[in-house]
Design a protein around this motif. Structure first.
Motif, mmCIF file in Angstrom:
data_model
loop_
_atom_site.group_PDB
_atom_site.id
_atom_site.type_symbol
_atom_site.label_atom_id
_atom_site.label_comp_id
_atom_site.label_asym_id
_atom_site.label_seq_id
_atom_site.Cartn_x
_atom_site.Cartn_y
_atom_site.Cartn_z
ATOM 1 N N ASP A 104 137.005 -18.629 23.688
ATOM 2 C CA ASP A 104 137.371 -19.254 22.408
ATOM 3 C C ASP A 104 136.808 -20.681 22.312
ATOM 4 O O ASP A 104 136.307 -21.089 21.252
ATOM 5 C CB ASP A 104 138.896 -19.222 22.156
ATOM 6 C CG ASP A 104 139.718 -19.851 23.269
ATOM 7 O OD1 ASP A 104 139.155 -20.199 24.329
ATOM 8 O OD2 ASP A 104 140.936 -20.000 23.070
ATOM 9 N N ASP A 105 136.816 -21.397 23.423
ATOM 10 C CA ASP A 105 136.265 -22.761 23.409
ATOM 11 C C ASP A 105 134.746 -22.746 23.252
ATOM 12 O O ASP A 105 134.177 -23.604 22.573
ATOM 13 C CB ASP A 105 136.646 -23.504 24.691
ATOM 14 C CG ASP A 105 138.140 -23.679 24.810
ATOM 15 O OD1 ASP A 105 138.703 -24.454 24.019
ATOM 16 O OD2 ASP A 105 138.752 -23.017 25.668
ATOM 17 N N ASP A 144 138.280 -25.357 30.706
ATOM 18 C CA ASP A 144 137.600 -24.658 29.606
ATOM 19 C C ASP A 144 137.153 -25.655 28.530
ATOM 20 O O ASP A 144 136.007 -25.615 28.072
ATOM 21 C CB ASP A 144 138.478 -23.540 29.016
ATOM 22 C CG ASP A 144 139.947 -23.914 28.864
ATOM 23 O OD1 ASP A 144 140.377 -24.950 29.419
ATOM 24 O OD2 ASP A 144 140.675 -23.168 28.182
ATOM 25 N N GLU A 145 138.040 -26.585 28.174
ATOM 26 C CA GLU A 145 137.666 -27.611 27.183
ATOM 27 C C GLU A 145 136.607 -28.571 27.741
ATOM 28 O O GLU A 145 135.731 -29.012 27.011
ATOM 29 C CB GLU A 145 138.891 -28.434 26.744
ATOM 30 C CG GLU A 145 139.807 -27.720 25.750
ATOM 31 C CD GLU A 145 140.929 -26.962 26.450
ATOM 32 O OE1 GLU A 145 140.999 -27.010 27.699
ATOM 33 O OE2 GLU A 145 141.726 -26.303 25.740
ATOM 34 N N ASP A 161 145.569 -18.567 31.023
ATOM 35 C CA ASP A 161 145.125 -19.608 30.094
ATOM 36 C C ASP A 161 146.088 -20.795 30.130
ATOM 37 O O ASP A 161 146.552 -21.275 29.094
ATOM 38 C CB ASP A 161 145.007 -19.041 28.671
ATOM 39 C CG ASP A 161 144.098 -19.883 27.782
ATOM 40 O OD1 ASP A 161 143.552 -20.897 28.270
ATOM 41 O OD2 ASP A 161 143.939 -19.535 26.594
ATOM 42 N N THR A 201 139.919 -17.247 27.977
ATOM 43 C CA THR A 201 140.202 -18.653 28.239
ATOM 44 C C THR A 201 138.994 -19.539 27.931
ATOM 45 O O THR A 201 139.124 -20.585 27.286
ATOM 46 C CB THR A 201 140.657 -18.824 29.701
ATOM 47 O OG1 THR A 201 141.879 -18.098 29.862
ATOM 48 C CG2 THR A 201 140.877 -20.280 30.063
HETATM 49 MG MG MG Z 1 140.529 -22.039 26.102
#
Ligand code: MG
Length: 167
Positions: free
Chosen positions: A144-145, A96-97, A89, A141
Motif C-alpha cells: 500500500d505504501d 514500510d513508510e 502490519d 504492509t
Molecule cells: Mg504499510
C-alpha cells in the motif's frame, strides 16, 4: 534507457500486477490528485508520469524489496520477530513508510506532501489493498505504501512539468 533497467522496469510492472495492481489503478489516483491543478489533465498524461517514475532505479529497487518482504511474510518465511512485525502490519514497525521515501524523494518535498495525503485518505486501490491485507494469509504492509508513493511521485512529476521544470 539501458537494456538492464528496461528489463527491471518490466519485472516491476509484472510484480505489481501479480500482486493485484495494474498501472491504470495508479493512474486513477494520480488523476484525482492533480485534476484540481491541471485543467487539461488526461489519463494518458498521468500514465506517462507513472511510467517516468517506474524508470527510476531507486523506485525499482524499493518495489522489488518491499514486495518481496510482503510475499515472504505471506508464506511465513521470515524469521521472528520480523515475521510477526510485517505480517501484522504493526504500526510501530514503520520501515514500510521509510522504504518508500526513496520513491517520494525522487521529485522533492511535494512528493512527500502528496504521499502524506494518500496515506491518510487511502483512495481507490490503496484502500482496497489495505482492507485485503487484513485477511489471514495476505500481507500488503509494503504494497500500500509503494502504490501510494508511486502515485504521489507521479503527481509531483506532473506538477513540476506544469511549471516548466522538466525532469
Ligand atoms: Mg504499510
Amino acid at each position: 534507457m539501458v537494456e538492464k533497467q528496461k528489463r527491471m522496469k518490466e519485472i516491476c510492472i509484472n510484480l505489481l500486477e501479480s500482486r493485484g495492481v495494474t498501472l491504470d489503478r495508479i493512474v486513477e489516483i494520480v488523476y484525482d490528485l492533480q485534476k484540481k491543478y491541471i485543467p487539461n489533465i488526461t489519463n494518458e498524461l498521468c500514465l506517462n508520469a507513472v511510467s517516468r517514475v517506474l524508470d527510476k532505479r531507486e523506485v525499482q529497487n524499493a518495489i522489488v524489496t518491499g514486495l518481496e518482504l510482503d510475499m515472504l511474510a505471506e508464506k511465513k518465511m521470515l524469521s521472528e520477530p520480523l515475521q510477526t512485525l510485517v505480517s501484522e502490519d504493526n504500526p510501530l514497525y514503520g520501515i514500510d513508510e521509510i522504504l518508500v521515501l526513496s520513491i517520494t524523494n525522487v521529485y522533492g518535498s511535494i512528493g512527500l506532501t502528496n504521499f502524506g495525503y494518500v496515506d491518510k485518505v487511502k483512495p481507490g486501490i490503496i484502500g482496497e489493498l489495505d482492507a485485503l491485507g487484513k485477511q489471514p494469509d495476505k500481507c500488503h504492509t509494503f504494497m500500500d505504501d509503494i502504490i501510494g508513493a508511486i502515485a504521489a511521485a507521479a503527481a509531483s512529476s506532473i506538477a513540476h512539468n506544469a511549471v516548466g521544470d522538466k525532469d
